[in-house]
Design a protein around this motif. Structure first.
Motif, short mmCIF file in Angstrom:
data_model
loop_
_atom_site.label_atom_id
_atom_site.label_comp_id
_atom_site.label_asym_id
_atom_site.label_seq_id
_atom_site.Cartn_x
_atom_site.Cartn_y
_atom_site.Cartn_z
N TRP A 1 13.04 37.48 28.94
CA TRP A 1 13.79 38.76 28.96
C TRP A 1 15.39 38.24 27.99
CZ3 TRP A 1 13.68 44.44 29.50
CH2 TRP A 1 12.57 44.10 30.20
N ASP B 1 20.16 35.78 40.59
CA ASP B 1 21.48 37.10 41.50
C ASP B 1 21.36 36.95 43.34
OD1 ASP B 1 22.50 35.95 39.48
OD2 ASP B 1 23.18 37.95 38.64
N TYR B 2 20.20 37.96 42.85
CA TYR B 2 19.85 38.78 44.70
C TYR B 2 18.65 38.06 44.83
CZ TYR B 2 22.77 41.73 42.51
OH TYR B 2 23.64 42.26 41.71
N GLY C 1 15.46 41.88 26.08
CA GLY C 1 17.24 42.53 26.72
C GLY C 1 18.11 43.23 26.00
N TYR D 1 24.94 48.65 31.83
CA TYR D 1 26.14 48.93 31.75
C TYR D 1 27.06 49.39 30.41
CZ TYR D 1 25.21 47.93 36.41
OH TYR D 1 24.64 48.04 37.86
N ASP E 1 15.06 39.41 35.96
CA ASP E 1 15.53 38.05 35.89
C ASP E 1 17.57 37.90 37.07
OD1 ASP E 1 13.08 37.19 35.09
OD2 ASP E 1 14.34 36.47 32.57
N ASP E 2 18.01 39.02 36.59
CA ASP E 2 18.86 38.28 37.00
C ASP E 2 19.24 38.88 38.78
OD1 ASP E 2 20.54 37.37 34.79
OD2 ASP E 2 20.28 40.00 34.25
N PHE E 3 17.64 40.04 39.01
CA PHE E 3 17.52 39.65 40.32
C PHE E 3 17.01 39.21 40.91
CE2 PHE E 3 18.50 44.48 38.60
CZ PHE E 3 18.95 45.07 39.76
N TRP F 1 24.12 44.58 30.36
CA TRP F 1 22.99 44.60 31.19
C TRP F 1 22.33 43.35 32.10
CZ3 TRP F 1 22.85 43.99 26.08
CH2 TRP F 1 22.56 43.14 25.12
N MET F 2 21.78 44.45 33.29
CA MET F 2 21.13 43.44 34.04
C MET F 2 19.18 43.59 33.64
SD MET F 2 22.62 43.71 37.72
CE MET F 2 22.08 42.65 38.60
N THR F 3 18.57 42.28 33.85
CA THR F 3 16.55 42.55 33.49
C THR F 3 16.49 41.78 35.65
OG1 THR F 3 16.65 40.40 33.07
CG2 THR F 3 17.61 42.03 31.33
N TYR G 1 26.33 54.17 33.53
CA TYR G 1 24.69 53.34 33.38
C TYR G 1 23.74 53.55 32.81
CZ TYR G 1 24.13 53.86 38.29
OH TYR G 1 23.45 53.98 39.27
#
Length: 375
Positions: free
Chosen positions: A267, A308-309, A271, A192, A303-305, A299-301, A253
């Motif tokens: 990451w 976080d999700y 990243g 982003y 690892d974040d998915f 940014w999201m990687t 983005y």
């Protein structure tokens, strides 16, 4: 002429795969068996790439018309041609953008739910779904609170639910294909950023293709390595909605397909490096001067998915949309053993993407209505 023939084929798949079947439950094997004649007639044994290549001859045109499975986490070279319906779906109904973005959609849905008396609990994560005698009786939050329920409708990633949130003693696995044979979608690196100037020649939606296509996808999906090159989806919402950035500036983005966490990338190191390569590539092609104008980037990687999700292996779209993980073979919208546990999620039938998950919700709605009527 080749395109016209491809469009006809895509419409035929759309009429069956979307209009007739997308909001129908595939919770019984007989549902699947009944569709075998249609699946054979529509050549669903072919991959999207094989179907497109029957009608298109130029390599770049073939790429342009076979990338649609990536929108739902699939590799065009092994995703069933059922997903060729996406092309006709977009042509039939268009691609729309909500003014105010996803946040506006979320706020509208929240308002609708509140007007209908639905209690929304934010910042509440579920640790366990409590099952007894083949019924989901309650859920336990990570804070230890037990919330009783007549029915549990879950939109979390099904592989995560079955591996982390349901005790093995419940005796349910969610789908027919063993876990060891499950194939997951790719991961996503999402960058982003804003710019201190505008780029009026950049469209709202841009597909930026690298020099490699099949080989790059093989690296991402099969070898699970992070290559130096990439292909990108670039989103510029300010092309449609100026409120996304201050006057004289732009908002963007970039979505870059990458291996999911099964690739083992670090990451924390990769990243920043990938961010720099993407910015440099856009700077020297469609966004000159980007290195100097970029601002407020993050940014999201994968690892974040994953964190976080709670997406299994940090996959961007849950399990991959291959034939052996579609329809009856995919996670069912109602658990096969636990009769009051439902799934409205990307990993459940019919699949990922906004149309897919909305159809998943329709399936669950119909199942709940049917189940209520039999009480």
């Amino acid at each position: 002429e080749g395109y016209r023939q491809l469009l006809v084929a895509s419409e035929q798949i759309f009429d069956v795969g979307f209009r007739r079947l997308a909001d129908q439950p595939f919770d019984r094997l007989t549902n699947m068996l009944a569709q075998i004649p249609s699946l054979v007639r529509l050549k669903s044994h072919l991959t999207v790439s094989q179907l497109v290549n029957r009608y298109m001859k130029h390599d770049l045109i073939r790429q342009a018309f076979s990338i649609h499975p990536l929108l739902v986490g699939g590799n065009p070279f092994n995703t069933t041609s059922i997903y060729a319906l996406i092309h006709f779906l977009e042509r039939e109904w268009g691609v729309h953008f909500a003014m105010g973005g996803t946040g506006a959609v979320v706020n509208a849905l929240r308002g609708l739910m509140e007007r209908n008396g639905i209690n929304i609990r934010l910042n509440t994560d579920i640790e366990r779904i409590n099952i007894d005698k083949r019924l989901a009786e309650s859920v336990t939050t990570t804070e230890g609170e037990v919330i009783e329920a007549d029915r549990v409708i879950c939109n979390a990633d099904p592989p995560t639910v079955y591996k982390q949130m349901i005790d093995k003693s419940a005796g349910t696995k969610g789908k027919i294909i063993p876990d060891a044979m499950t194939r997951y979608s790719m991961g996503l690196f999402v960058l982003y950023f804003g710019t201190t100037c505008t780029y009026p020649n950049v469209a709202h939606h841009t597909i930026w293709m690298g020099e490699r296509y099949q080989a790059l996808l093989h690296d991402i999906f099969n070898k699970k390595i992070l290559a130096e090159d990439f292909s990108l989806y670039l989103h510029r919402p300010t092309a449609t909605d100026a409120s996304f950035a201050p006057a004289g500036m732009d908002s963007f983005y970039v979505l870059c397909p990458v291996p999911n966490t099964m690739g083992g990338q670090d990451w924390n190191e990769e990243g920043q490096a990938l961010r720099d390569r993407i910015v440099a590539a856009l700077d020297r092609t469609i966004m000159p001067g980007l290195k100097d104008t970029i601002t407020s980037d993050f940014w999201m990687t994968p690892d974040d998915f994953k964190t976080d999700y709670r997406s299994m292996h940090g996959a961007g779209f849950s399990i991959a949309p291959v034939f052996t993980q579609s329809a009856w073979f995919r996670y069912h919208n109602r658990d096969r053993r636990v009769g009051n546990l439902y799934f409205s999620a990307a990993g459940a039938h019919p699949g990922a993407g906004m149309p897919g998950v909305l159809c998943s919700a329709k399936v669950v709605e119909n199942l709940v209505i049917r189940d209520e009527s039999t009480l």
